[in-house]
Design a protein around this motif. Structure first.
Motif, PDB file in Angstrom:
ATOM      1  N   THR A 106      -7.561 -11.296   2.930  1.00 33.69           N
ATOM      2  CA  THR A 106      -6.415 -10.524   3.402  1.00 33.69           C
ATOM      3  C   THR A 106      -5.705  -9.930   2.183  1.00 33.69           C
ATOM      4  OG1 THR A 106      -4.937 -12.431   3.374  1.00 33.69           O
ATOM      5  CG2 THR A 106      -6.071 -11.967   5.439  1.00 33.69           C
ATOM      6  N   ILE A 107      -5.264  -8.711   2.337  1.00 36.55           N
ATOM      7  CA  ILE A 107      -4.573  -7.987   1.270  1.00 36.55           C
ATOM      8  C   ILE A 107      -3.160  -7.700   1.752  1.00 36.55           C
ATOM      9  CG2 ILE A 107      -4.560  -5.926  -0.195  1.00 36.55           C
ATOM     10  CD1 ILE A 107      -7.141  -7.492  -0.546  1.00 36.55           C
ATOM     11  N   GLU A 108      -2.205  -7.893   0.859  1.00 34.62           N
ATOM     12  CA  GLU A 108      -0.814  -7.572   1.148  1.00 34.62           C
ATOM     13  C   GLU A 108      -0.296  -6.681   0.030  1.00 34.62           C
ATOM     14  OE1 GLU A 108       2.739 -10.447   0.714  1.00 34.62           O
ATOM     15  OE2 GLU A 108       2.043 -10.628   2.800  1.00 34.62           O
ATOM     16  N   ILE A 109       0.271  -5.547   0.408  1.00 34.10           N
ATOM     17  CA  ILE A 109       0.850  -4.613  -0.545  1.00 34.10           C
ATOM     18  C   ILE A 109       2.353  -4.557  -0.253  1.00 34.10           C
ATOM     19  CG2 ILE A 109       0.866  -2.240  -1.412  1.00 34.10           C
ATOM     20  CD1 ILE A 109      -2.019  -2.034  -0.121  1.00 34.10           C
ATOM     21  N   GLU A 110       3.142  -5.138  -1.141  1.00 38.49           N
ATOM     22  CA  GLU A 110       4.590  -5.146  -0.982  1.00 38.49           C
ATOM     23  C   GLU A 110       5.168  -4.035  -1.855  1.00 38.49           C
ATOM     24  OE1 GLU A 110       8.443  -8.129  -1.319  1.00 38.49           O
ATOM     25  OE2 GLU A 110       6.490  -8.814  -2.056  1.00 38.49           O
ATOM     26  N   TYR A 111       5.978  -3.172  -1.233  1.00 39.85           N
ATOM     27  CA  TYR A 111       6.487  -2.010  -1.958  1.00 39.85           C
ATOM     28  C   TYR A 111       7.985  -1.830  -1.708  1.00 39.85           C
ATOM     29  CZ  TYR A 111       6.443   0.304   2.555  1.00 39.85           C
ATOM     30  OH  TYR A 111       6.687   0.635   3.863  1.00 39.85           O
ATOM     31  N   CYS A 112       8.644  -1.223  -2.670  1.00 41.37           N
ATOM     32  CA  CYS A 112      10.088  -0.978  -2.597  1.00 41.37           C
ATOM     33  C   CYS A 112      10.362   0.273  -1.752  1.00 41.37           C
ATOM     34  CB  CYS A 112      10.652  -0.793  -4.003  1.00 41.37           C
ATOM     35  SG  CYS A 112      12.428  -0.466  -4.026  1.00 41.37           S
ATOM     36  N   VAL A 113      11.060   0.077  -0.640  1.00 41.37           N
ATOM     37  CA  VAL A 113      11.412   1.186   0.239  1.00 41.37           C
ATOM     38  C   VAL A 113      12.428   2.117  -0.412  1.00 41.37           C
ATOM     39  CG1 VAL A 113      12.418   1.806   2.473  1.00 41.37           C
ATOM     40  CG2 VAL A 113      10.805  -0.107   2.319  1.00 41.37           C
ATOM     41  N   PRO A 114      13.553   1.594  -0.945  1.00 41.53           N
ATOM     42  CA  PRO A 114      14.538   2.492  -1.551  1.00 41.53           C
ATOM     43  C   PRO A 114      13.990   3.301  -2.731  1.00 41.53           C
ATOM     44  CG  PRO A 114      15.527   0.322  -1.183  1.00 41.53           C
ATOM     45  CD  PRO A 114      14.050   0.201  -0.921  1.00 41.53           C
ATOM     46  N   CYS A 115      12.987   2.765  -3.428  1.00 42.09           N
ATOM     47  CA  CYS A 115      12.406   3.469  -4.576  1.00 42.09           C
ATOM     48  C   CYS A 115      11.450   4.578  -4.152  1.00 42.09           C
ATOM     49  CB  CYS A 115      11.646   2.490  -5.469  1.00 42.09           C
ATOM     50  SG  CYS A 115      12.677   1.212  -6.199  1.00 42.09           S
ATOM     51  N   GLY A 116      11.084   4.606  -2.887  1.00 48.60           N
ATOM     52  CA  GLY A 116      10.154   5.612  -2.398  1.00 48.60           C
ATOM     53  C   GLY A 116       8.706   5.309  -2.746  1.00 48.60           C
ATOM     54  N   PHE A 117       8.340   4.033  -2.806  1.00 49.03           N
ATOM     55  CA  PHE A 117       6.981   3.632  -3.177  1.00 49.03           C
ATOM     56  C   PHE A 117       5.994   3.624  -2.006  1.00 49.03           C
ATOM     57  CE2 PHE A 117       8.482   0.939  -7.051  1.00 49.03           C
ATOM     58  CZ  PHE A 117       8.684   2.106  -7.769  1.00 49.03           C
ATOM     59  N   LEU A 118       6.405   4.119  -0.845  1.00 46.88           N
ATOM     60  CA  LEU A 118       5.498   4.143   0.309  1.00 46.88           C
ATOM     61  C   LEU A 118       4.235   4.932   0.002  1.00 46.88           C
ATOM     62  CD1 LEU A 118       4.694   3.559   3.213  1.00 46.88           C
ATOM     63  CD2 LEU A 118       6.075   5.545   3.912  1.00 46.88           C
ATOM     64  N   ASP A 119       4.358   6.101  -0.629  1.00 52.07           N
ATOM     65  CA  ASP A 119       3.166   6.904  -0.944  1.00 52.07           C
ATOM     66  C   ASP A 119       2.204   6.136  -1.844  1.00 52.07           C
ATOM     67  OD1 ASP A 119       3.983   9.029   0.605  1.00 52.07           O
ATOM     68  OD2 ASP A 119       4.822  10.167  -1.066  1.00 52.07           O
ATOM     69  N   ARG A 120       2.738   5.423  -2.840  1.00 48.03           N
ATOM     70  CA  ARG A 120       1.894   4.591  -3.704  1.00 48.03           C
ATOM     71  C   ARG A 120       1.177   3.522  -2.883  1.00 48.03           C
ATOM     72  NH1 ARG A 120       4.810   2.786  -9.329  1.00 48.03           N
ATOM     73  NH2 ARG A 120       5.166   4.870 -10.097  1.00 48.03           N
TER      74      ARG A 120
END
Length: 79
Positions: A3-17
């Protein structure tokens, strides 16, 4: 199966990454994975985990999709 989990910062705009990393991982390992999850976070987080083990942390490494895929490969192949 991993299983892979990608945790990203929403306020930083890291969704595209996060989506870019998710797509690259799915293209390479789809038949070896149980799940790939995007997890919303904050405070500048961008972390990739394979089976709860951190394989990439933006705080420690420069963002490079190819390098992240290589790190995932080494953990998925070991299973």
């Amino acid at each position: 199966m991993s299983t892979i989990e990608i945790e990203y910062c929403v306020p930083c705009g890291f969704l595209d990454r996060a989506l870019t990393v998710e797509e690259a991982i799915c293209r390479q390992f789809a038949d070896q994975l149980e799940r790939v999850s995007l997890v919303m976070g904050d405070h500048g987080v961008f972390v990739v985990r394979v089976d709860d083990e951190i394989v990439f942390d933006k705080a420690d490494d420069d963002f490079d999709v190819d390098d992240i895929v290589r790190q995932v490969r080494s953990h998925v192949a070991a299973r």
